[in-house]
Write an enzyme that holds these catalytic residues in place. Sequence first.
Site, mmCIF file in Angstrom:
data_model
loop_
_atom_site.group_PDB
_atom_site.id
_atom_site.type_symbol
_atom_site.label_atom_id
_atom_site.label_comp_id
_atom_site.label_asym_id
_atom_site.label_seq_id
_atom_site.Cartn_x
_atom_site.Cartn_y
_atom_site.Cartn_z
ATOM 1 N N LYS A 22 62.545 -13.242 20.986
ATOM 2 C CA LYS A 22 63.060 -14.571 20.640
ATOM 3 C C LYS A 22 62.258 -15.189 19.509
ATOM 4 C CE LYS A 22 62.904 -19.303 22.443
ATOM 5 N NZ LYS A 22 61.801 -19.752 21.565
ATOM 6 N N ASN A 23 60.932 -15.181 19.632
ATOM 7 C CA ASN A 23 60.095 -15.878 18.667
ATOM 8 C C ASN A 23 60.170 -15.263 17.272
ATOM 9 O OD1 ASN A 23 59.233 -17.773 20.540
ATOM 10 N ND2 ASN A 23 57.450 -16.571 21.160
ATOM 11 N N ARG A 93 62.882 -26.283 18.563
ATOM 12 C CA ARG A 93 61.703 -26.365 17.694
ATOM 13 C C ARG A 93 61.811 -25.465 16.475
ATOM 14 N NH1 ARG A 93 56.316 -23.626 18.258
ATOM 15 N NH2 ARG A 93 57.286 -22.523 19.981
ATOM 16 N N CYS A 117 61.575 -27.328 24.260
ATOM 17 C CA CYS A 117 60.817 -27.589 25.481
ATOM 18 C C CYS A 117 59.769 -28.670 25.247
ATOM 19 C CB CYS A 117 60.127 -26.312 25.965
ATOM 20 S SG CYS A 117 61.268 -24.978 26.386
ATOM 21 N N ARG A 122 53.880 -31.877 19.021
ATOM 22 C CA ARG A 122 54.076 -30.719 18.156
ATOM 23 C C ARG A 122 54.014 -31.187 16.702
ATOM 24 N NH1 ARG A 122 57.974 -26.324 20.815
ATOM 25 N NH2 ARG A 122 57.319 -26.525 22.955
ATOM 26 N N PRO A 123 52.832 -31.516 16.220
ATOM 27 C CA PRO A 123 52.716 -32.034 14.856
ATOM 28 C C PRO A 123 53.105 -30.983 13.824
ATOM 29 C CG PRO A 123 50.542 -31.543 15.771
ATOM 30 C CD PRO A 123 51.526 -31.399 16.892
ATOM 31 N N ASP A 125 52.059 -31.412 10.547
ATOM 32 C CA ASP A 125 51.247 -31.734 9.376
ATOM 33 C C ASP A 125 50.796 -30.486 8.620
ATOM 34 O OD1 ASP A 125 49.707 -31.381 11.833
ATOM 35 O OD2 ASP A 125 47.929 -31.816 10.645
ATOM 36 N N GLN A 126 50.533 -29.387 9.352
ATOM 37 C CA GLN A 126 50.117 -28.163 8.673
ATOM 38 C C GLN A 126 51.270 -27.537 7.890
ATOM 39 O OE1 GLN A 126 46.668 -27.180 8.722
ATOM 40 N NE2 GLN A 126 46.760 -29.283 9.499
ATOM 41 N N ASP A 306 52.565 -18.466 26.388
ATOM 42 C CA ASP A 306 53.921 -18.268 26.895
ATOM 43 C C ASP A 306 53.972 -17.423 28.166
ATOM 44 O OD1 ASP A 306 55.113 -19.856 25.048
ATOM 45 O OD2 ASP A 306 55.949 -18.252 23.818
ATOM 46 N N ARG A 398 67.577 -20.367 26.906
ATOM 47 C CA ARG A 398 67.098 -20.418 25.528
ATOM 48 C C ARG A 398 66.355 -19.143 25.135
ATOM 49 N NH1 ARG A 398 63.065 -23.944 24.549
ATOM 50 N NH2 ARG A 398 63.358 -23.330 22.390
#
Length: 419
Positions: A22-23, A93, A117, A122-123, A125-126, A306, A398
């Site tokens: 999935k990822n 996400r 989820c 979950r910033p 900024d990076q 995970d 998902r």
Amino acid sequence: MDKFIINGKKRLTGEVTINGAKNAAVAILPATLLVNGVCTIENLPNISDINIYCDILKTLGVKITQIGPNTIEVDTTKISCIDAPLDMTSKFRASYYLIGALLGRCHRAVVGMPGGCQLGARPIDQHAKAFEALGATVEIGQGKIQATTDKLIGNSIYFDIVSVGATINAILAAVLAEGVTVIENAAKEPHIVDVANFLITMGADIHGAGTDIIKITGVKELHGGSYSVVPDQIEAGTFMLAAVATRGDITIKNCITKHLDPLSAKIEEMGAHVEEINGDTLRVWCDERPKKVNIKTLPYPGFPTDLQSQMGVVLATAEGTSMITESIWESRFQYTAELNKMGAQINAQGKVAIFEGVEELYGAPVAASDLRAGAALIIAGIAANGITEISHLEYIDRGYEKIDEKFRALGADIKRITE
């Protein structure tokens, strides 16, 4: 609303074949936007996140043809450089990978703030730091992320923290940029390597994926081709831990065993057994109550966050007192309250959870709070004494393809009902 009904106290035995990751898949699909041609993607998991992504790509003018149950053809030759639909991109996400891909191809991207989820802050900024280093202007507000540029130029990018998403987005934005990009303090997860390998197959010049320094020399164009998604290490790990939790014996096929080394080491530390067969198959079995262990989640090659929830089910009935320290997501322990409804004795505070092992769990009505928590509750229901009802299956759908069918084939008594 759908529910799983599980009649527990079953020992799982047999073979299971692992689907594509999935990822990796949710990053490879937007990466096809960088290709001026036709891609064939094989070993694609048939899950809701992938279906949503395909729908989003279609709104951008991508032609998608289903070749088989896990194979699609993606034609991106005539994409429209328009805004991605905010209502769709805000559902999960991984939609933020559209930013890097659309910046590379169209020099403009507008995407809804990522959902998915609820595991804590979950910033991004990076991600913004990487895009700005390459010459883009990034604006975040009103529920969306907007990035624009006249052209992307290679640069040095140093991430303040190790971020899988930011690393992938930086790669996506850099492959068509002018000049050389060097990413330092990059994440090393297997799906990052898989995304890089996909892009290399399509003509990108990327070196160092899987290490903490990645060098990308921009090319003018990517061409089409065929690619098979890497097997899902998290799905494989889920079934490995199901074997331990149910005192079972499961052979897991189509996996990359090296990706599972951190989990295999902990399983053996608990007194269970892991045997590697032919490099792409693992047999996991457990003959007695597992022993206590301590876990700390870390970026790859550490223990994966995970698999933390699934490991928590095992520790709930292990001998003695175990501890899990969660260093990635601050809200990953939501599942422990559901396990406590089943008779577990878990005290979760902040980033640490203490597991006082009990003899057995008991069936109860529980609800999935996220994707991996849902998988953990299925394992708990199969191992528990009595009937377990699991709601909020949309989280599980998902990331796992036909998970109930796979568990049934291993001896679980699980059925899906619609109320």
